[in-house]
Design a protein around this motif. Structure first.
Motif, PDB file in Angstrom:
ATOM      1  N   HIS A  39       0.819  -1.217   0.000  1.00 45.99           N
ATOM      2  CA  HIS A  39       0.000   0.000   0.000  1.00 45.99           C
ATOM      3  C   HIS A  39       0.854   1.269   0.000  1.00 45.99           C
ATOM      4  N   ALA A  40       2.050   1.198   0.524  1.00 41.86           N
ATOM      5  CA  ALA A  40       2.925   2.372   0.625  1.00 41.86           C
ATOM      6  C   ALA A  40       3.734   2.625  -0.646  1.00 41.86           C
ATOM      7  N   LEU A  41       3.650   1.726  -1.604  1.00 43.31           N
ATOM      8  CA  LEU A  41       4.451   1.836  -2.819  1.00 43.31           C
ATOM      9  C   LEU A  41       3.663   2.486  -3.958  1.00 43.31           C
ATOM     10  N   GLY A  42       4.395   3.106  -4.876  1.00 38.69           N
ATOM     11  CA  GLY A  42       3.787   3.656  -6.072  1.00 38.69           C
ATOM     12  C   GLY A  42       3.541   5.150  -6.033  1.00 38.69           C
ATOM     13  N   GLY A  43       3.887   5.779  -4.935  1.00 40.82           N
ATOM     14  CA  GLY A  43       3.693   7.222  -4.820  1.00 40.82           C
ATOM     15  C   GLY A  43       4.996   7.890  -4.429  1.00 40.82           C
ATOM     16  N   LEU A  44       4.883   8.795  -3.462  1.00 44.21           N
ATOM     17  CA  LEU A  44       6.041   9.532  -2.965  1.00 44.21           C
ATOM     18  C   LEU A  44       6.363   9.112  -1.541  1.00 44.21           C
ATOM     19  N   HIS A  45       7.651   9.002  -1.245  1.00 49.05           N
ATOM     20  CA  HIS A  45       8.125   8.694   0.098  1.00 49.05           C
ATOM     21  C   HIS A  45       8.761   9.945   0.670  1.00 49.05           C
ATOM     22  N   LEU A  46       8.382  10.301   1.888  1.00 45.92           N
ATOM     23  CA  LEU A  46       8.928  11.443   2.604  1.00 45.92           C
ATOM     24  C   LEU A  46       9.752  10.863   3.736  1.00 45.92           C
ATOM     25  N   THR A  47      11.047  11.096   3.719  1.00 47.11           N
ATOM     26  CA  THR A  47      11.924  10.436   4.678  1.00 47.11           C
ATOM     27  C   THR A  47      12.883  11.411   5.343  1.00 47.11           C
ATOM     28  N   VAL A  48      13.261  11.047   6.555  1.00 45.75           N
ATOM     29  CA  VAL A  48      14.333  11.725   7.275  1.00 45.75           C
ATOM     30  C   VAL A  48      15.408  10.669   7.518  1.00 45.75           C
ATOM     31  N   HIS A  49      16.654  11.051   7.255  1.00 50.73           N
ATOM     32  CA  HIS A  49      17.777  10.135   7.423  1.00 50.73           C
ATOM     33  C   HIS A  49      18.744  10.658   8.474  1.00 50.73           C
ATOM     34  N   GLU A  50      19.406   9.729   9.122  1.00 50.21           N
ATOM     35  CA  GLU A  50      20.497  10.057  10.036  1.00 50.21           C
ATOM     36  C   GLU A  50      21.542   8.966   9.884  1.00 50.21           C
ATOM     37  N   GLY A  51      22.760   9.369   9.687  1.00 51.03           N
ATOM     38  CA  GLY A  51      23.826   8.392   9.501  1.00 51.03           C
ATOM     39  C   GLY A  51      23.605   7.506   8.293  1.00 51.03           C
ATOM     40  N   GLY A  52      22.938   8.040   7.272  1.00 51.08           N
ATOM     41  CA  GLY A  52      22.697   7.284   6.056  1.00 51.08           C
ATOM     42  C   GLY A  52      21.539   6.307   6.128  1.00 51.08           C
ATOM     43  N   ARG A  53      20.855   6.250   7.263  1.00 48.48           N
ATOM     44  CA  ARG A  53      19.734   5.313   7.440  1.00 48.48           C
ATOM     45  C   ARG A  53      18.442   6.094   7.640  1.00 48.48           C
ATOM     46  N   PRO A  54      17.314   5.598   7.119  1.00 58.34           N
ATOM     47  CA  PRO A  54      16.044   6.282   7.355  1.00 58.34           C
ATOM     48  C   PRO A  54      15.607   6.122   8.811  1.00 58.34           C
ATOM     49  N   ILE A  55      15.165   7.242   9.404  1.00 56.82           N
ATOM     50  CA  ILE A  55      14.675   7.186  10.788  1.00 56.82           C
ATOM     51  C   ILE A  55      13.231   7.677  10.897  1.00 56.82           C
ATOM     52  N   ALA A  56      12.686   8.217   9.809  1.00 59.19           N
ATOM     53  CA  ALA A  56      11.271   8.608   9.781  1.00 59.19           C
ATOM     54  C   ALA A  56      10.767   8.474   8.355  1.00 59.19           C
ATOM     55  N   HIS A  57       9.483   8.123   8.211  1.00 56.65           N
ATOM     56  CA  HIS A  57       8.928   7.857   6.889  1.00 56.65           C
ATOM     57  C   HIS A  57       7.430   8.128   6.870  1.00 56.65           C
ATOM     58  N   ALA A  58       6.957   8.625   5.751  1.00 57.23           N
ATOM     59  CA  ALA A  58       5.537   8.647   5.395  1.00 57.23           C
ATOM     60  C   ALA A  58       5.488   8.496   3.883  1.00 57.23           C
ATOM     61  N   ALA A  59       4.414   7.928   3.384  1.00 57.24           N
ATOM     62  CA  ALA A  59       4.216   7.817   1.940  1.00 57.24           C
ATOM     63  C   ALA A  59       2.884   8.452   1.589  1.00 57.24           C
ATOM     64  N   VAL A  60       2.819   9.050   0.402  1.00 55.48           N
ATOM     65  CA  VAL A  60       1.561   9.543  -0.145  1.00 55.48           C
ATOM     66  C   VAL A  60       1.342   8.825  -1.470  1.00 55.48           C
ATOM     67  N   VAL A  61       0.246   8.087  -1.543  1.00 52.74           N
ATOM     68  CA  VAL A  61      -0.126   7.376  -2.761  1.00 52.74           C
ATOM     69  C   VAL A  61      -1.471   7.904  -3.238  1.00 52.74           C
ATOM     70  N   GLN A  62      -1.677   7.851  -4.531  1.00 59.82           N
ATOM     71  CA  GLN A  62      -2.960   8.330  -5.051  1.00 59.82           C
ATOM     72  C   GLN A  62      -4.006   7.228  -4.978  1.00 59.82           C
ATOM     73  N   ARG A  63      -5.172   7.616  -4.495  1.00 64.07           N
ATOM     74  CA  ARG A  63      -6.345   6.736  -4.473  1.00 64.07           C
ATOM     75  C   ARG A  63      -7.539   7.540  -4.951  1.00 64.07           C
ATOM     76  N   ARG A  64      -8.612   6.862  -5.254  1.00 64.35           N
ATOM     77  CA  ARG A  64      -9.872   7.514  -5.600  1.00 64.35           C
ATOM     78  C   ARG A  64     -10.863   7.255  -4.483  1.00 64.35           C
ATOM     79  N   LEU A  65     -11.463   8.352  -3.994  1.00 54.47           N
ATOM     80  CA  LEU A  65     -12.534   8.252  -3.015  1.00 54.47           C
ATOM     81  C   LEU A  65     -13.810   8.762  -3.661  1.00 54.47           C
ATOM     82  N   LEU A  66     -14.927   8.219  -3.233  1.00 53.81           N
ATOM     83  CA  LEU A  66     -16.238   8.654  -3.698  1.00 53.81           C
ATOM     84  C   LEU A  66     -16.965   9.292  -2.531  1.00 53.81           C
ATOM     85  N   LEU A  67     -17.610  10.432  -2.799  1.00 50.38           N
ATOM     86  CA  LEU A  67     -18.394  11.115  -1.773  1.00 50.38           C
ATOM     87  C   LEU A  67     -19.534  11.855  -2.451  1.00 50.38           C
TER      88      LEU A  67
END
Length: 175
Positions: A39-67
């Motif tokens: 579910h987290a793949l196919g969009g954008l990943h927002l990451t924070v790195h320290e020492g070359g390793r990711p220490i925080a992450h969020a992803a934004v992927v596109q979906r369609r909602l109906l309302l």
């Protein structure tokens, strides 16, 4: 100010993808399933790195909602996590601020399904709990998802609707 890297899934090499998955497995204490990762793949990943390793992450992927008869392009936020050894430093807020910028600039609205651990972060940032029913456009048609009522938050959606908020179908957790 914490620097946040924004990168599409397609630009992550195998080592970066593995490091992100390791972070998510650690942050969710083994409760991050293969479907959650998908579910987290196919969009954008927002990451924070320290020492070359990711220490925080969020992803934004596109979906369609109906309302209420409208189809909305949604920036759906997935896999928000901070390494347990780096929590309470504002890193979750940093990746969420970057995710909100993506939603604001590229989508009609944002949405996410919050874990109990994430509720305070999302509320503090101005995400609004969807107070109506939720549903999924399943292969058999629109199906209510009462188990998800009370956990779906929206961003940039003023007011509720007269009907359920309906997400598109996917394997695993639909919200």
């Amino acid at each position: 100010m914490t620097p946040v890297r924004t990168v599409p899934t397609a630009d992550l090499d195998a080592a970066e993808r593995a490091a992100l998955r390791d972070l998510l497995d650690l942050a969710f204490d083994g409760g991050f399933a293969d479907e959650d990762w998908d579910h987290a793949l196919g969009g954008l990943h927002l990451t924070v790195h320290e020492g070359g390793r990711p220490i925080a992450h969020a992803a934004v992927v596109q979906r369609r909602l109906l309302l209420d008869g409208r189809t909305l392009r949604c920036g759906y936020v997935e896999a928000v996590a901070v390494h347990p050894g780096h929590r309470r430093r504002g890193l979750g807020g940093a990746v969420m601020a970057a995710a909100e910028r993506v939603v604001d600039r590229a989508h009609h609205l944002g949405a996410l399904s919050a874990s109990d651990d994430g509720l305070a972060l999302y509320r503090a940032r101005g995400w609004r709990l969807w107070d109506g029913p939720t549903a999924v456009l399943a292969p058999s048609g629109v199906t209510l998802t009462p188990e998800d009522d009370g956990s779906v938050f929206t961003w940039g959606l003023s007011g509720g609707g007269s009907g359920p908020l309906v997400c598109d179908w996917r394997d695993g957790d639909v919200w």
